[in-house]
Design a protein around this motif. Sequence first.
Motif, short mmCIF file in Angstrom:
data_model
loop_
_atom_site.label_atom_id
_atom_site.label_comp_id
_atom_site.label_asym_id
_atom_site.label_seq_id
_atom_site.Cartn_x
_atom_site.Cartn_y
_atom_site.Cartn_z
N ASP A 1 4.97 28.65 35.84
CA ASP A 1 3.86 29.41 36.39
C ASP A 1 2.52 28.70 36.21
O ASP A 1 1.46 29.27 36.48
CB ASP A 1 3.80 30.80 35.77
CG ASP A 1 3.62 30.76 34.25
OD1 ASP A 1 3.59 29.65 33.69
OD2 ASP A 1 3.56 31.84 33.63
N GLY A 2 2.54 27.44 35.73
CA GLY A 2 1.32 26.64 35.62
C GLY A 2 0.61 26.71 34.28
O GLY A 2 -0.42 26.05 34.12
N ALA A 3 1.12 27.46 33.32
CA ALA A 3 0.47 27.56 32.01
C ALA A 3 0.85 26.37 31.13
O ALA A 3 1.99 25.87 31.18
CB ALA A 3 0.86 28.87 31.32
N GLU A 4 -0.09 25.89 30.29
CA GLU A 4 0.16 24.79 29.36
C GLU A 4 0.50 25.35 27.98
O GLU A 4 -0.21 26.24 27.47
CB GLU A 4 -1.06 23.87 29.27
CG GLU A 4 -1.26 23.01 30.51
CD GLU A 4 -2.35 21.98 30.32
OE1 GLU A 4 -2.14 20.83 30.73
OE2 GLU A 4 -3.40 22.32 29.73
N ILE A 5 1.57 24.83 27.36
CA ILE A 5 2.01 25.29 26.04
C ILE A 5 2.37 24.07 25.19
O ILE A 5 2.54 22.96 25.70
CB ILE A 5 3.24 26.24 26.14
CG1 ILE A 5 4.43 25.47 26.75
CG2 ILE A 5 2.91 27.48 26.96
CD1 ILE A 5 5.73 26.25 26.70
N GLY B 1 10.48 26.80 19.62
CA GLY B 1 9.45 27.78 19.88
C GLY B 1 8.23 27.16 20.53
O GLY B 1 8.13 25.94 20.67
N SER B 2 7.28 28.01 20.87
CA SER B 2 6.11 27.48 21.58
C SER B 2 4.87 28.29 21.21
O SER B 2 4.97 29.43 20.75
CB SER B 2 6.32 27.53 23.09
OG SER B 2 6.44 28.87 23.53
N THR B 3 3.70 27.65 21.41
CA THR B 3 2.41 28.30 21.24
C THR B 3 1.54 27.94 22.43
O THR B 3 1.69 26.86 23.00
CB THR B 3 1.71 27.82 19.94
OG1 THR B 3 1.53 26.40 20.02
CG2 THR B 3 2.54 28.16 18.73
N PRO B 4 0.63 28.85 22.85
CA PRO B 4 -0.24 28.53 23.99
C PRO B 4 -1.26 27.46 23.63
O PRO B 4 -1.75 27.42 22.50
CB PRO B 4 -0.91 29.87 24.30
CG PRO B 4 -0.89 30.61 23.02
CD PRO B 4 0.38 30.22 22.31
#
Length: 967
Positions: free
Chosen positions: A78-82, A98-101
Amino acid sequence: MQRPKPETVTLNDILISKALLQRPPRSPNWQAEAEAMRSLAQQMARDAESLMQSLVDTALELCEAGTTGVSLLETTPDGAEIFRWNVLAGTLAHHVGGSTPRNFSPCGVCLEQGSPVLFSHPESYFTYFQEANTPIVEGLVLPLVADSHIFGTIWIMSHDEGRQFDAEDVRVMTSLADFTATALLLQQRQTRELLAANAALEAQVTERQQAEEQTHALIANLPGGAVFVVDRDLRYLLAEGEAFSAAGFKPEDFIGRTIFEALPPELATSYEPMYRQALAGEPFEHEHHAHDRTYISRGTPLQSEDGDIYAVLVVSYDITKRKQSEAAIAADLQDTQRLHNLATRLTTEGDIETLYQEIVAAAVDLMQADAGTIQILEAETQCLVLLTSQGLSQETVDYFYRLDASSNTTCGAALATQQRAMIDYDVPASEDPSGSLQELVDAGFLCGQSTPLVTRSGKAIGMVSTHWREHHQPTERELRFLDLLVRQAADLIEQRQAQVVLRESEARLQSIANLVPDLLWDSQPDGSTNWYNQRWMEYTGQTFEQAIGWGWIDAIHPDDRATSALLTFSDTLRALADEKAIEETGVRMLAEFLRLDRAYIFVLYPSEDRAVVRAEQRKENLASLLGEVRMSDFPETVRQIENQTLVINDIDSDARLSDLNRTSLDAVNLQAFVCASVRKGERNVIWSLAASTTVPRTWTKAELELIETVAERMWAAVERAKAEKALREAELQRVREQSAREQERQRAEALAELDRAKTLFFSNISHEFRTPLTLLLAPLQDALSDPSLAPIHRERLELARRNSLRLLKLVNTLLDFSRIEAGRMEANYEPTDLAQLTTDLASVFRSAIEHAGLQLIVDCPPLPEPVYVDREMWEKIVLNLVSNALKFTFEGEITVSLHPFDNNQVMLQIRDTGSGIATEHLPHLFERFYQIRGVQARTHEGSGIGLALVNELVQLQGGGRSPSAAP
């Protein structure tokens, strides 16, 4: 995830990077660090896949951390960077993946600052770390950057209050970060190289598959053809196609064998030179006929990557149908040309018998027949009479010379139905009671066809027949061309019959006209004649050749010629409506009537020293005078033309002419001439009619009067044509203007209707909006009155209330328009201290104007007496004007002034130093829904009705408005 409240913990509260410089560094362990780096370098060369895990394990050991990890930057669908936790070691290792914004994470802060950062208890701000149920005392994060490319971060965490990171940890982690970034860069390059190699391999595979598919598609799309590949030894590598089965071969009869082994000797000998030619690099094309089919073979050299020719590709196409089509087209063209040539001869040939023979010969040739006939139908006897034949014996011609149209022959059958008939002649005697068919059999014919000759009016006038000695069925093409021939023949015969009838009728009429004792003749509209009866020629003594055309003039008394000519002139010119046609027809008739060498019209422009010849009639051996000449070349001639008719019988003996004038006239072959002018004495334009001959001529009084009268009548006809043309153009202009006015009226009505529709629509919908808006504002006001309301919620509710009030204002404005449209709004006048009311209304905007950095100037001195106004309407007028000024003013001031005006009136002026209004927009400023686009404004809200409402309210109170764009 939930962000912390700003009033509790901020990013600055947890960011303690400065402590790294203040804390004393621990002692370095150079040996352990060197062994670790050597081990990592060896693993990079040996096993790059597990290198990242070894890196975090090494960082965990060298920095005595609780958890270490590498977070790589990636973009979601969706185009978000993480940041993705790709590898972990230590206490939180089970959270790998796992991930963080990026925009809310320690890693994001690190990349923004571009340097190592240290966090204290980061979970107090980045609250999503609390889900791990593991306290984080400190977190050290370093960026991973190589070759200007940002990969992510490498980080370590401590979970023990006694473990704090210092400058030594930064040094060790910096070395590991550089190593990690380099490894990621190499891994990225290797991945790109691998993807490129895979793409190239896939392209080669795809190209090969496409080549194979194209080859099979080529073969599949060669109905009746074949494809061969022959190597340098002339050995077949490929042989496929339908042509093999047609020739009785199979592909396996060719593959692996040379052309000498697979083909008959004569074919191999013919193909060998062509194959050798292609193997030498020159393509070939060869057309040949085999197995009742026609083929065209094209050979193309096949080259390897190094340019060597290793084989020849030969594609053979079955072009039998194309050849047949070409032959049919050629035959059609040949037959079409033959019919065209025949049609030309039919219209020019005078001998009717020759025409009939041409028709029969064409029919026999087109139908590939052995004999043919053409017959004409006698209307009186209903018999078909033979006109001409081809291929029949004299005995047969005599037998069928006159044939009953109702007989059972092909002609009889075709005439009865007016349709083509095909009949076999060798039928039983019971089907041939008259014996006419047997007669044809005895003559050697077995079948035939007859096509009726039918005129365009549908009348049968004859028959065209062809006969064959064998049973025969004509093709559709042959019958189609026969129909074309029969159509031409029917038209020709009908035309010749009509010409015969016409000649007989003309002969009868001339015989009757010659018996009449009166003079009879046939005249053209221009006065020339083309026929006289015998009595005319006896009475005048002229022959027919002498009287034809304009020769009749010589037979009329000179005193009557002019009268007769003038009547002819008048009748002819009256029917003409074009100025040019009048002038050209007039000079032609005058030249023919007076036997002139030249007649022409010219217009003199004395003030410009020029004359323009506009129309002329001349003999072929004379040069044209059309165009302009200088008046100064003909001085004496021009002087007389300006005042009277100029008559010269011979330029050589006329003493009035100067040598210059005589030379100029002689140059244009004028020896004797008459110039009759209209508008004599005019100094601007003189219109003249000239008659001239190339030899001396004594002009008679009757001729001069005729020339002058014709000039006057031609001038009058020209003026009439000009007036009629001007009248037509004026009428057209009037119609165009009327149409334009009607279109403008319709456009104005359409715009007014659209304006009313907009107002009605907004008014109707405004009633629906007003109630929910009122119900919405009350709870908003109650909520804003609560002192315990949080600032962020108060800000949001205030925004909702402010926009609701704006919408309610717009709704109320629209309802005002609705009442004005319906005539329900009336001014309620009351005496008012208008200066004080205006001051109060303008002061409402003071805080907003000063907050915008502007100055509000209110100049409303007390008025000598109260003013009768509708206070509610006045309030709307002032508020709308001031708010509009605020919307478009960004610096300077807004001035509201009210002063007495002429005749017990007051003037309200709202001036500002805003962006201004272009002059072309001023006439539309107070129109409903009119908005100026592209102008800088504080907001772009609104529907363009504020100033329109002001205009309506001002007019309701008997006032006026005057907008100005002046600074």
